[in-house]
Motif scaffolding. Structure first.
Motif, PDB file in Angstrom:
ATOM      1  N   TYR A  51      -9.279  71.434   5.640  1.00 13.62           N
ATOM      2  CA  TYR A  51     -10.445  70.547   5.551  1.00 13.62           C
ATOM      3  C   TYR A  51     -10.365  69.724   4.264  1.00 13.62           C
ATOM      4  O   TYR A  51      -9.974  70.251   3.226  1.00 13.62           O
ATOM      5  N   ASN A  52     -10.771  68.451   4.338  1.00 15.26           N
ATOM      6  CA  ASN A  52     -10.839  67.624   3.127  1.00 15.26           C
ATOM      7  C   ASN A  52     -11.950  68.148   2.224  1.00 15.26           C
ATOM      8  O   ASN A  52     -13.036  68.468   2.698  1.00 15.26           O
ATOM      9  N   ASP A  68      -3.571  72.292  -8.393  1.00  6.87           N
ATOM     10  CA  ASP A  68      -3.007  71.378  -7.398  1.00  6.87           C
ATOM     11  C   ASP A  68      -3.881  71.306  -6.136  1.00  6.87           C
ATOM     12  O   ASP A  68      -3.378  71.270  -5.001  1.00  6.87           O
ATOM     13  N   ILE A  69      -5.198  71.331  -6.357  1.00  9.13           N
ATOM     14  CA  ILE A  69      -6.126  71.249  -5.220  1.00  9.13           C
ATOM     15  C   ILE A  69      -6.556  69.787  -5.065  1.00  9.13           C
ATOM     16  O   ILE A  69      -7.209  69.233  -5.958  1.00  9.13           O
ATOM     17  N   PRO A  70      -6.187  69.127  -3.949  1.00 11.95           N
ATOM     18  CA  PRO A  70      -6.543  67.710  -3.795  1.00 11.95           C
ATOM     19  C   PRO A  70      -8.031  67.528  -3.512  1.00 11.95           C
ATOM     20  O   PRO A  70      -8.617  68.280  -2.729  1.00 11.95           O
ATOM     21  N   LEU A  71      -8.626  66.538  -4.171  1.00 17.28           N
ATOM     22  CA  LEU A  71     -10.041  66.228  -3.934  1.00 17.28           C
ATOM     23  C   LEU A  71     -10.133  64.873  -3.244  1.00 17.28           C
ATOM     24  O   LEU A  71      -9.461  63.927  -3.630  1.00 17.28           O
ATOM     25  N   SER A  72     -10.968  64.811  -2.202  1.00 18.49           N
ATOM     26  CA  SER A  72     -11.058  63.577  -1.420  1.00 18.49           C
ATOM     27  C   SER A  72     -12.157  62.648  -1.904  1.00 18.49           C
ATOM     28  O   SER A  72     -12.264  61.529  -1.414  1.00 18.49           O
ATOM     29  N   GLY A  73     -12.982  63.120  -2.843  1.00 16.81           N
ATOM     30  CA  GLY A  73     -14.038  62.257  -3.353  1.00 16.81           C
ATOM     31  C   GLY A  73     -15.253  63.065  -3.762  1.00 16.81           C
ATOM     32  O   GLY A  73     -15.200  64.292  -3.865  1.00 16.81           O
TER      33      GLY A  73
END
Ligand SMILES: NC(=O)c1ccc[n+]([C@@H]2O[C@H](COP(=O)([O-])OP(=O)(O)OC[C@H]3O[C@@H](n4cnc5c(N)ncnc54)[C@H](OP(=O)(O)O)[C@@H]3O)[C@@H](O)[C@H]2O)c1
Length: 341
Positions: A51-52, A68-73
């Motif tokens: 999930y984003n 390294d956890i991507p954040l979508s906004g």
């Protein structure tokens, strides 16, 4: 496709996201956490970010970068992309978030910990679906009330219910809730319990009262219900209607379903994620008559029981189905409810 966002990725939020993903007529835009990489968020990363992830605050951004956890906004970005928000933040935060949902003219579904005033309607998929149709803000009942209403509404539709009295043996914390302490005591609340009062808000024609006892366990609440019905029914009649209900599962103590822990273990043996159970279980051998009243005990798997009714709330708010029966049937189908029937 209805675009759904889940705000608050804790016990309930994780399960709401899992439930939305299974709905073939809904799309999960993403989930929003608060500010820290909680264990749930770390697990999301370790699972490959299915999930984003959006965050209410970026104050700890470096911690996410380190992991390294991507954040979508931001939470605000998520809200703008959705048709409806499932708010599963801690009690009281939803009321604050509501201002954001209003700013972008988005519908929202709140969980049981919020005050009733947060919503236009206090909602249960089976008992008052009609009241939620087209509304902007819905609030779900708590876990105990959700499961309790399933059984009382089922009896009400079949026979008419005049009065109920309940005793709730309430698990005091969810697994891993260290902040609630290491306890070994029972605690009694002043009566009537909020669940009985809440049931009367949704089903005003039923007189309800009850007592709640907190217990130092984490896997499920048990509620005993004494119901006065408009008809003097026997155990077989009660079993017939419960067995026909896809969110109510009748289990037998003789088969090994001795209580909350046996059900939790069975859900794990089924391979359900986290040992989750959406259904309310009724223990067959607890069904007894007391004069013309009928009594029984139910199990409430607190972490997952509200997910089906939360999905129903999306269907009502977005007018995806105007007919409640059609709506709950679709939710049940996509969640795989009633496989045991
Ligand atoms: N647990 C149950 O058995 C149960 C059953 C039925 C209904 N409910 C209701 O469901 C709701 C959620 O309960 P829960 O047990 O899931 O709580 P929880 O496990 O504490 O999860 C709440 C989550 O919301 C996050 N959060 C707080 N503020 C936020 C914000 N502004 N934006 C985004 N996320 C935010 C928290 O993150 P941080 O920890 O980083 O602040 C936490 O991860 C409550 O209304 C509760 O009464 C709970």
């Amino acid at each position: 496709m209805i675009k759904v966002g889940v705000v608050g990725y804790g016990v309930i939020g994780q399960r709401l996201a899992d439930g939305v993903i299974l709905q073939e007529d809904m799309e999960l835009v993403g989930v929003a956490g608060n500010s820290k990489p909680t264990l749930a968020i770390r697990a999301l990363k370790e699972k490959g970010m299915p999930y984003n992830l959006y965050m209410a605050s970026f104050e700890n951004k470096e911690l996410f970068d380190e992991l390294d956890i991507p954040l979508s906004g931001t939470l605000e970005d998520l809200v703008q992309k959705c048709d409806v928000i499932l708010d599963a933040t801690r009690a009281g935060v939803g009321a604050k978030n509501k201002e954001l949902y209003k700013k972008y003219n988005k519908k929202a579904i709140f969980q049981g910990g919020e005050k009733n005033e947060v919503a236009d309607v206090f909602f249960h998929g089976y008992a008052n679906y009609d009241k939620g149709v087209g509304k902007d803000f819905l609030k779900l009942t708590s876990c105990n009330t959700t499961g309790l209403i399933r059984t009382v509404d089922c009896l009400d539709k079949a026979f008419g219910v005049e009065k109920i009295a309940i005793t709730i043996i309430r698990r005091v914390a969810d697994p891993g809730d260290y902040h609630r302490g290491l306890t070994n005591a029972l605690k009694v609340d002043p009566a009537p319990s909020h669940q009985a009062v809440d049931l009367m808000t949704i089903m005003p024609h039923v007189q309800a009262t009850g007592i709640l006892v907190h217990t130092p366990v984490t896997h499920g609440h048990i509620i005993t219900v004494v119901a006065s019905l408009k008809e003097d029914i026997n155990k077989e009649q009660l079993l017939e209607v419960f067995k026909a209900h896809p969110r109510i599962r009748v289990v037998k103590i003789a088969d090994g379903f001795q209580g909350n822990a046996a059900l939790f273990r069975y859900a794990r043996d089924l391979g359900n994620p986290r040992g989750d159970m959406y259904e309310t279980a009724v223990f067959d051998e607890t069904i007894v008559k007391s004069g013309t009243d009928i009594m029984f005990a139910i199990n409430i798997p607190q972490e997952a029981v509200v997910i089906p009714e939360s999905i129903d709330a999306i269907r009502a708010a977005l007018k995806m189905q105007v007919d409640g029966n059609e709506a709950v049937s679709l939710t049940n189908k996509y969640l795989g409810m009633g496989k045991w029937m």
